[in-house]
Design an enzyme around this catalytic site. Structure first.
Site, PDB file in Angstrom:
ATOM      1  N   LYS A  83       0.825  -1.218   0.000  1.00 10.86           N
ATOM      2  CA  LYS A  83       0.000   0.000   0.000  1.00 10.86           C
ATOM      3  C   LYS A  83       0.852   1.259   0.000  1.00 10.86           C
ATOM      4  O   LYS A  83       0.469   2.270  -0.586  1.00 10.86           O
ATOM      5  CB  LYS A  83      -0.951   0.001   1.198  1.00 10.86           C
ATOM      6  CG  LYS A  83      -2.079  -0.994   1.025  1.00 10.86           C
ATOM      7  CD  LYS A  83      -3.260  -0.699   1.908  1.00 10.86           C
ATOM      8  CE  LYS A  83      -4.374  -1.694   1.670  1.00 10.86           C
ATOM      9  NZ  LYS A  83      -5.259  -1.853   2.807  1.00 10.86           N
ATOM     10  N   LYS A 114      -5.167 -11.386  -6.402  1.00 12.82           N
ATOM     11  CA  LYS A 114      -6.293 -11.463  -5.470  1.00 12.82           C
ATOM     12  C   LYS A 114      -7.473 -10.624  -5.977  1.00 12.82           C
ATOM     13  O   LYS A 114      -7.265  -9.547  -6.527  1.00 12.82           O
ATOM     14  CB  LYS A 114      -5.805 -10.911  -4.125  1.00 12.82           C
ATOM     15  CG  LYS A 114      -6.661 -11.236  -2.947  1.00 12.82           C
ATOM     16  CD  LYS A 114      -6.066 -10.652  -1.682  1.00 12.82           C
ATOM     17  CE  LYS A 114      -6.177  -9.146  -1.668  1.00 12.82           C
ATOM     18  NZ  LYS A 114      -5.860  -8.523  -0.386  1.00 12.82           N
ATOM     19  N   LYS A 121     -10.948  -4.809  -4.046  1.00 18.58           N
ATOM     20  CA  LYS A 121     -11.765  -3.607  -4.262  1.00 18.58           C
ATOM     21  C   LYS A 121     -11.020  -2.623  -5.146  1.00 18.58           C
ATOM     22  O   LYS A 121     -11.630  -1.790  -5.806  1.00 18.58           O
ATOM     23  CB  LYS A 121     -12.009  -2.898  -2.920  1.00 18.58           C
ATOM     24  CG  LYS A 121     -12.814  -3.680  -1.920  1.00 18.58           C
ATOM     25  CD  LYS A 121     -12.797  -2.984  -0.545  1.00 18.58           C
ATOM     26  CE  LYS A 121     -13.349  -3.896   0.529  1.00 18.58           C
ATOM     27  NZ  LYS A 121     -13.220  -3.408   1.893  1.00 18.58           N
TER      28      LYS A 121
END
Ligand code: TYM
Length: 355
Positions: free
Chosen positions: A115, A217, A220
């Protein structure tokens, strides 16, 4: 000798739409546990500030996750359902854990590295400390079991490390106050204040992958909406996304081993198994040797059959925000009372004046 009372805790961030990975890896598991365990399920709104500070609709997103919990079948009387920020003890314990955890532990977290990207210096301090708040979420209730998807495993190991270090560093203080609890750690029996929480990463869909790339994966944040099935997708959209899902040209294998080098096939079979409440073995027994042109329509039909009622229920519940707010308020009161019990002891153990 006393043992920790068995208690389940888990949480979901209110960031963006929930997808099938969240449902199969987390929500469906939460529902399965409510009959056997005492459970606390949280919408972790404070966590959502770590990557994006300013949200236009944080309250709405928080309600939407709560509505998804309820629509999936969680009973708000049986379980405690609330949003994290209502119980300030989470943030209080997180601060203490920030002083327990080491920066090196946080720097090693793969999710932080992903991130934060290349510009780590510019990531928020909250993003680095994220796992410490997550440990606090769990341990402020001294929860013993945490159902999550595979991607949260490393964070839960860190929660155990924090618990263990707190137990060791304060062992004398814990003993002085008589707050130690016996627990089994491997072969040994040890005494501590916080349990070493067990992750529950179970079932055939602990890591649901993107429909466009079986090595990534389902997430979102994937820019392609075709990569995921959203909880709010209608029946036609679900069917279309499954039809367009990437596959290889071979038929499904005759045994589970044959899925190994075939990430897309493996993913779709895992999704089928989780939706049907069965195992990958069973699905292969029924569909081994069949072409995707046969399997995909069966999967689409099953996905629509399982997801459409949840979707409809979510819309029904979301139409009454007053009801959702009431559930969160009442859950917050129940959670707050439990969290305060733990924090009173924590303050005493540490020596913070609190009277
Ligand atoms: P979050 O909000 O990213 O995801 C919520 C849950 O969904 C699971 N999940 C998946 N499972 C299978 N396949 C996927 N593709 C997939 N994507 C997501 C996640 O593993 C998770 O269980 N840090 C947590 C929230 C959190 C928490 C906690 C969880 C905060 N405090 C305390 C447990 C206990 C998170 O960001 O989850």
């Amino acid at each position: 000798m006393s043992e920790f009372k068995q208690l389940v805790f888990s949480g979901v961030q209110p960031t963006g739409n929930l997808h099938l990975g969240n449902y199969l890896g987390a929500l469906q598991r939460f529902v399965a546990l409510q009959d056997t365990y005492e459970c606390i399920y949280c919408v972790v709104d404070l966590h959502s500030l770590t990557a994006t500070l300013v949200h236009d609709d944080l309250a709405e997103q928080t309600r939407a996750i709560a509505a998804a919990y309820l629509a999936s079948g969680l009973d708000p009387k049986k379980n405690i359902i609330f949003n994290q920020s209502r119980v300030p003890q989470h943030a209080e314990l997180a601060w203490i854990f920030n002083c327990v955890a080491r920066i090196g532990w946080m720097n090693r977290m793969t999710q932080f590295k992903d991130k934060a990207g290349k510009d780590r210096e510019n990531a928020s301090l909250g993003l680095l400390a994220y796992p410490s708040l997550m440990a606090a979420d769990i341990l402020v209730y001294r929860a013993t079991h945490v159902p999550v998807g595979e991607d949260q495993k490393q964070h839960l190991e860190l929660a155990r490390n924090i618990a263990q270090k707190f137990n060791n560093d304060f062992s004398e203080h814990i003993a002085t106050h008589g707050y130690g609890v016996e627990m089994e750690v491997g072969e040994e029996r040890v005494n501590g204040f916080f349990p070493l929480t067990e992750p529950l990463i179970e079932g055939p869909a602990t890591r649901v992958m993107s429909l466009r790339d079986g090595t990534k994966k389902m997430s979102k944040s994937d820019p392609s909406d075709l990569s995921r099935i959203n909880l709010m997708d209608d029946a036609d959209t679900i069917a279309r996304k499954i039809k367009k899902a990437k596959t290889d040209p071979e038929p499904l294998p005759g045994d589970v081993g044959g899925l190994e080098e075939r990430p897309e096939a493996h993913n779709l079979v895992g999704i089928y198994a989780a939706l049907a409440g069965t195992t990958v073995q069973e699905v292969i027994r029924d569909y081994g040797g069949r072409q995707f042109s046969e399997f995909k329509p069966a999967l689409a039909e099953l996905a629509v059959e399982k997801m459409a009622p949840i979707n409809a229920e979510m819309r029904r519940i979301s139409a009454d925000p007053g009801y959702v707010d009431g559930v969160l308020r009442e859950g917050g009161e129940r959670a707050g009372a439990k969290a305060e019990e733990t924090m009173k002891m924590v303050r005493e153990i540490i020596g913070l004046l609190d009277n």
